[in-house]
Enzyme design. Sequence first.
Site, PDB file in Angstrom:
ATOM      1  N   ALA A 193      34.115  40.306  31.317  1.00 52.11           N
ATOM      2  CA  ALA A 193      33.587  39.989  32.644  1.00 52.11           C
ATOM      3  C   ALA A 193      32.259  40.726  32.789  1.00 52.11           C
ATOM      4  O   ALA A 193      32.018  41.728  32.114  1.00 52.11           O
ATOM      5  CB  ALA A 193      34.576  40.434  33.712  1.00 52.11           C
ATOM      6  N   GLY A 205      37.545  40.348  29.570  1.00 46.65           N
ATOM      7  CA  GLY A 205      37.694  38.955  29.995  1.00 46.65           C
ATOM      8  C   GLY A 205      37.565  37.965  28.849  1.00 46.65           C
ATOM      9  O   GLY A 205      38.083  36.844  28.941  1.00 46.65           O
ATOM     10  N   GLU A 214      40.863  37.896  27.264  1.00 48.96           N
ATOM     11  CA  GLU A 214      41.737  37.204  28.224  1.00 48.96           C
ATOM     12  C   GLU A 214      41.508  35.693  28.200  1.00 48.96           C
ATOM     13  O   GLU A 214      42.453  34.909  28.317  1.00 48.96           O
ATOM     14  CB  GLU A 214      41.502  37.792  29.620  1.00 48.96           C
ATOM     15  CG  GLU A 214      42.022  39.235  29.704  1.00 48.96           C
ATOM     16  CD  GLU A 214      41.508  40.016  30.903  1.00 48.96           C
ATOM     17  OE1 GLU A 214      40.295  39.951  31.193  1.00 48.96           O
ATOM     18  OE2 GLU A 214      42.314  40.699  31.554  1.00 48.96           O
ATOM     19  N   GLU A 236      38.825  47.903  29.499  1.00 50.43           N
ATOM     20  CA  GLU A 236      38.583  48.091  30.935  1.00 50.43           C
ATOM     21  C   GLU A 236      38.766  49.532  31.403  1.00 50.43           C
ATOM     22  O   GLU A 236      37.997  50.019  32.237  1.00 50.43           O
ATOM     23  CB  GLU A 236      39.506  47.163  31.762  1.00 50.43           C
ATOM     24  CG  GLU A 236      39.095  45.702  31.735  1.00 50.43           C
ATOM     25  CD  GLU A 236      39.661  44.928  30.562  1.00 50.43           C
ATOM     26  OE1 GLU A 236      40.220  45.555  29.624  1.00 50.43           O
ATOM     27  OE2 GLU A 236      39.561  43.688  30.577  1.00 50.43           O
TER      28      GLU A 236
END
Length: 258
Positions: A63, A108, A111, A131
């Site tokens: 992200a 992300g 993911e 993260e």
Amino acid sequence: MSFVKYEPMGDIAYLTVDRVNALNALNSQVLTDLDEALDQIDLDTVRCLIVRGAGDKAFVAGADISQMKDLNPEQGEHFSEQGNNVMRKLCNLPIPTIAAVSGYALGGGCELAMACDIRICSDKAVFGQPEVTLGITPGFGGTQRLPRLVGRGMAKQLIYTGMNINAQEAYRIGLVNAVYPMEELYPAAEKMARRIAANAPIAVRAAKRAVNLGMQVDIQQAVEIEEEAFGSCFGTADQREGMGAFLEKRKHEPFCNR
Ligand code: CAA
């Protein structure tokens, strides 16, 4: 201009996250573009989707950290919800999906790969959920899909340490199904996608639905979901042709999705 390219190629298609100068990092706009691209897929024609990142350095490096830096808790939760909605849409896409991971698949990006049905990667790929090194938790499904894929002990180790793993380690723990030299990655993804696309589409979709739904309930309910999926294939033109061809000792006609 969209950060996501959708390229149909007959009965298979590519979905490419294309934001190379930020290693394909997922900001709100990329997530919106992904969401819209998923809606655009012609499910009457396309039977398998390959998800990839533009360039060979990154699948998706996570992200977008610059977008997240100043979020408050409410905005953080909203961003996670936006990402999870897209991952859920990808996960629940009726057709099979293959993540072809060229390089970095972090946060992300890992993911996004995990929201696909199948993952293959190049020998340069790097996976991780870093993260906690940034002061946050995974937010686009990592705390939930990683333990379901590699077991809770290994998932917790990866999430708590925030350490990256290489392609061979990802293969060893079952995060990816196969590792290829970069130049063979997309041909291998296309070969697998075409193999899937050649099978009876109604059966393939029913099998995907049964696996996905069955993993969320207890085994008794899960086998009932399978029974329903199994039954739903009977009476289709493809079931009659597939079984008829076997019994008549001939090659079946191309499956027609009816
Ligand atoms: N967000 C925003 N920008 C990113 C990014 C990210 N996740 N990852 C890379 N970029 C940008 C860099 O800022 C850089 O931009 P500039 O050229 O404008 O400076 C560009 O992409 C190239 O990156 P690097 O110069 O850092 O390239 P590198 O080869 O030195 O390193 C890397 C590559 C190891 C992948 C490194 O970029 C990196 O560590 N990226 C962050 C990985 C990460 O922590 N991802 C998790 C994010 S949090 C998350 O995803 C939360 C969630 O679960 C939803």
